[in-house]
Design a protein around this motif. Structure first.
Motif, short mmCIF file in Angstrom:
data_model
loop_
_atom_site.label_atom_id
_atom_site.label_comp_id
_atom_site.label_asym_id
_atom_site.label_seq_id
_atom_site.Cartn_x
_atom_site.Cartn_y
_atom_site.Cartn_z
N GLU A 135 0.62 -1.31 -0.05
CA GLU A 135 -0.04 0.03 0.14
C GLU A 135 0.66 1.28 0.04
O GLU A 135 0.32 2.40 -0.26
N GLU A 137 3.39 1.67 -2.14
CA GLU A 137 4.27 1.85 -3.23
C GLU A 137 3.84 3.33 -3.76
O GLU A 137 2.82 3.84 -3.73
N THR A 144 4.68 7.88 4.24
CA THR A 144 5.30 6.79 4.76
C THR A 144 5.58 6.90 6.44
O THR A 144 5.22 5.87 6.88
N TYR A 147 2.41 6.56 8.25
CA TYR A 147 2.02 4.88 8.38
C TYR A 147 2.82 4.44 9.48
O TYR A 147 2.32 3.60 10.33
#
Length: 377
Positions: A135, A137, A144, A147
């Motif tokens: 997910e 990518e 990022t 996340y």
């Protein structure tokens, strides 16, 4: 010689296995993270390895002063074969990651192999977690980091992230840590991206003890850093721009000239005007970093530092400081080295007679990061 303590952790992302090796002889013989990383990479990477291939290794390493509160020590090196030069390269980053890295208990961490799927690596003193992250990518650096924090509770001070540029194999892609600090030179972001590694995160409570540090000297250096009146505290490395301009050492219009008439618009005065708080690296009282903000546009970034001001400013003949801030922020988000990217863009502007076109500069950064159109030439 005072040196870092701890083993080398080798992480093979192909087999998803880890091994540890004692490297006391290397730690005792080579100075700091750069010396240790260079020695380990030299000995462990085959001479004819492809920088984009599984035999290339990236070695993260720190020096012994991570156990102290000494200023100027918040640094970490990453060493491997450069996709840009094909030679051995050590790139150095500041920020805050060096202490969380050393908290894992390792003096050095090597990433080797090539994963079949996009993964994130969480390295702690309890082991390594290999996490499939399809997910993420093409995710930006900030996406990022969001996340990682949501999944692991680790903020950007714990992370080293590959942006879209690294995933796409841009030869001057960077690895971004602490949100906006970069292992910038030589394209190691592309080497890590070729391994299908999106990020590393470090955490633990096992920072090794290092004997022999002079506590009084540490305090003296820290106090001196705090009390220093250096102009870098106001404008970072941009503080040298006036001198560089005066002596004919400021690259301008893709190196056609060596001084820039519009420097006042993008130099120290512009930095000071847009700087809204102090910024620093781990345990450093010098505080020379540059959190900047433009209230009108809402653009917020860290920097630009001198090299970014030069490459996206004078060398591109862009005299709009906010436009340079945006160039800096785009490179941080996509994971690009600002020096190589800015100078490549300046070369294009020279060829197309488009010096000063800030909007085109931003379009080119996007195209380079995604290797689209002229950005893939």
């Amino acid at each position: 010689m005072i040196h870092a303590e701890g083993p080398l952790l080798s992480v093979d992302v192909d087999s998803q296995e880890t091994t540890e090796a004692e490297v006391d002889d290397v730690l005792a013989s080579y100075v700091g993270g750069r010396g240790v990383g260079t020695k380990l990479a030299h000995d462990r990477i085959p001479f004819d390895a492809d920088p984009f291939g599984p035999d290339n290794s990236l070695v993260f390493a720190v020096g012994p002063l991570q156990t102290s509160m000494m200023s100027y020590t918040g640094r970490i090196s990453c060493t491997g074969l450069s996709p840009l030069t094909d030679g051995l390269l050590s790139s150095n980053a500041g920020g805050f990651i060096s202490r969380p890295f050393y908290d894992t208990g390792y003096a050095a961490v090597e990433v080797t192999g090539e994963s079949d799927e996009l993964v994130g690596l969480v390295v702690t003193d309890e082991g390594v977690s290999f996490e499939p992250v399809p997910e993420l990518e093409s995710a930006t650096v900030s996406e990022t980091n969001e996340y990682i924090e949501s999944e692991h509770g680790l903020d950007e001070s714990h992370t080293a992230v590959v942006g879209p540029a690294g995933e796409n194999g841009v030869r001057f892609a960077a690895i971004i840590t602490s949100g906006s600090r970069a292992f910038g030179r030589g394209g190691l972001g592309a080497a890590l991206g070729a391994k299908n590694v999106k990020y590393l995160a470090f955490d633990g409570d096992s920072r090794p003890d290092v004997e022999g540090l002079d506590d009084e000297l540490v305090r003296e250096i820290h106090t001196e850093a705090s009390e220093s009146g250096s102009p870098m505290k106001d404008a970072g490395t941009v503080s040298v721009s006036d001198y560089a301009n005066a002596v004919g050492a400021l690259p301008t219009r893709y190196f056609e000239e060596l001084s820039y008439d519009e420097l006042d618009e993008i130099g120290s005065a512009a930095v000071i005007e847009h700087k809204y708080k102090k910024g620093t690296c781990s345990s450093c009282a010098f505080a020379c970093k540059l959190p900047t903000r433009d209230e009108e546009s809402g653009i917020e970034t860290e920097g630009p530092e001198y090299e970014t001001m030069m490459s996206f400013g004078s060398n591109a003949a862009v005299d709009d400081f906010v436009a340079i801030m945006k160039s800096n922020e785009l490179c941080d988000e996509y994971g690009l080295d600002t020096i190589s990217c800015g100078d490549a863009v300046a070369a294009y502007l020279a060829a197309e007679d488009e010096f000063g076109n800030a909007e085109l500069v931003h379009e080119l950064i996007e195209k380079i990061a995604h290797r689209e159109g002229v950005g893939d030439t």
